[in-house]
Design a protein around this motif. Structure first.
Motif, mmCIF file in Angstrom:
data_model
loop_
_atom_site.group_PDB
_atom_site.id
_atom_site.type_symbol
_atom_site.label_atom_id
_atom_site.label_comp_id
_atom_site.label_asym_id
_atom_site.label_seq_id
_atom_site.Cartn_x
_atom_site.Cartn_y
_atom_site.Cartn_z
ATOM 1 N N GLU A 1 8.541 1.474 0.799
ATOM 2 C CA GLU A 1 7.928 1.379 -0.523
ATOM 3 C C GLU A 1 7.092 0.104 -0.657
ATOM 4 O O GLU A 1 6.026 0.109 -1.263
ATOM 5 C CB GLU A 1 9.009 1.431 -1.606
ATOM 6 N N ASN A 2 7.567 -0.998 -0.095
ATOM 7 C CA ASN A 2 6.777 -2.236 -0.143
ATOM 8 C C ASN A 2 5.452 -2.075 0.583
ATOM 9 O O ASN A 2 4.398 -2.549 0.129
ATOM 10 C CB ASN A 2 7.567 -3.395 0.472
ATOM 11 N N LEU B 1 3.765 0.697 1.125
ATOM 12 C CA LEU B 1 2.881 1.572 0.350
ATOM 13 C C LEU B 1 2.292 0.836 -0.851
ATOM 14 O O LEU B 1 1.124 1.050 -1.208
ATOM 15 C CB LEU B 1 3.653 2.810 -0.110
ATOM 16 N N ALA B 2 3.092 -0.046 -1.468
ATOM 17 C CA ALA B 2 2.582 -0.822 -2.606
ATOM 18 C C ALA B 2 1.452 -1.745 -2.174
ATOM 19 O O ALA B 2 0.467 -1.921 -2.904
ATOM 20 C CB ALA B 2 3.719 -1.620 -3.236
ATOM 21 N N ARG C 1 -1.706 0.339 -1.628
ATOM 22 C CA ARG C 1 -2.333 0.728 -2.907
ATOM 23 C C ARG C 1 -2.904 -0.465 -3.659
ATOM 24 O O ARG C 1 -3.459 -0.296 -4.746
ATOM 25 C CB ARG C 1 -1.297 1.441 -3.788
ATOM 26 N N THR D 1 9.414 -7.775 4.187
ATOM 27 C CA THR D 1 9.715 -6.521 4.860
ATOM 28 C C THR D 1 10.244 -6.835 6.253
ATOM 29 O O THR D 1 10.695 -7.947 6.518
ATOM 30 C CB THR D 1 8.468 -5.608 4.902
ATOM 31 N N VAL E 1 5.334 8.889 6.164
ATOM 32 C CA VAL E 1 4.110 8.326 5.582
ATOM 33 C C VAL E 1 2.942 8.831 6.423
ATOM 34 O O VAL E 1 2.728 8.363 7.549
ATOM 35 C CB VAL E 1 4.143 6.785 5.573
ATOM 36 N N GLY F 1 13.722 4.550 -0.106
ATOM 37 C CA GLY F 1 12.495 3.816 0.189
ATOM 38 C C GLY F 1 12.696 2.529 0.951
ATOM 39 O O GLY F 1 11.737 1.809 1.209
ATOM 40 N N SER F 2 13.938 2.220 1.341
ATOM 41 C CA SER F 2 14.187 0.970 2.065
ATOM 42 C C SER F 2 13.977 1.168 3.561
ATOM 43 O O SER F 2 13.859 2.293 4.059
ATOM 44 C CB SER F 2 15.612 0.470 1.799
#
Length: 240
Positions: free
Chosen positions: A1-2, A4-5, A8, A16, A32, A77-78
């Protein structure tokens, strides 16, 4: 999730793992479909151990004992399931062989204590609060070692063999396991000036962040180093 953030452009800086960032950058991160080409490195951190806690009445000497058990794998998401799957495959298992529960680490520790979980995976430094809670409630830590792990280390360059020193957790001797370097990452769409300032601020804040790093290894990031971070490291070399 990090990751992907960052892709974006929703955030500017994340913590991470080195392997997660690399796999995302080259387009091989599970689930992904896109290549996360905005990722850039700021600093490589110390190696963070993979820690496995099991209920007190279960064997504490083999990952194989987890087959068919209720196991916490970290929050949705981890990065922890990625590391867990690598370890399980080394022993001929996969996440599909477990009854997995995607839970926050604190919730997983409570599950170990109340008996709703048989084991839990943790990815983080030590002493790690949720692991402290689990051990205080009667859980044991598994050793992740032996020929399967030696082969994993040889096949997968980001996996390192590490030890958690004795006494870190109550009445726990030295624990041998594997680990992956932590990584501070940013995005390519930030300016060199902004990332230079962030990198400098990060180093000034290190004493308060409880993060460990080797200054000589810090610029060796698993994704391309951002130009702003590279400027900071060049400056530090000139000041020595």
């Amino acid at each position: 999730e990090n990751m992907l953030a960052l892709q974006r452009d929703d955030v500017d800086l994340v913590l991470t793992f080195a392997d997660v960032a690399y796999l995302g950058f080259v387009g091989r991160l599970p689930q992904v479909p896109q290549r996360l080409d905005h990722l850039r490195g700021v600093a490589t951190l110390a190696t963070l151990p993979f820690q496995v806690a099991v209920r007190g009445n279960l064997p504490k000497d083999s990952i194989l004992s987890l087959k068919g058990r209720h196991v916490g794998i970290g929050p949705p998401g981890s990065a922890c399931p990625l590391t867990a799957d690598l370890v399980l495959h080394a022993y001929g298992l996969s996440l599909h062989d477990l009854d997995v529960h995607a839970l926050p680490y604190d919730s997983a520790s409570r599950g170990l204590i109340d008996g709703t979980l048989d084991a839990s995976f943790y990815c983080g430094g030590y002493p790690y609060g949720p692991v402290v809670t689990a051990v205080a409630g009667g859980a044991h830590l598994l050793e992740i070692t032996g020929a399967p792990i030696e082969q994993l280390h040889a096949d997968y360059p980001y996996v390192k063999m590490v030890s958690i020193p004795p006494g870190i957790y109550r009445n726990v001797d030295r624990i041998r396991t594997i680990g992956v370097d932590g990584l501070v990452a940013t995005r390519s769409t930030l300016s060199e000036s902004d990332v230079y300032k962030m990198t400098k601020a990060f180093y000034l804040a290190l004493p308060k962040l409880n993060l460990r790093l080797d200054p000589s290894r810090a610029p060796a990031t698993s994704v391309p180093l951002h130009a702003g971070a590279a400027r900071y490291y060049r400056e530090q070399e000139l000041l020595r």
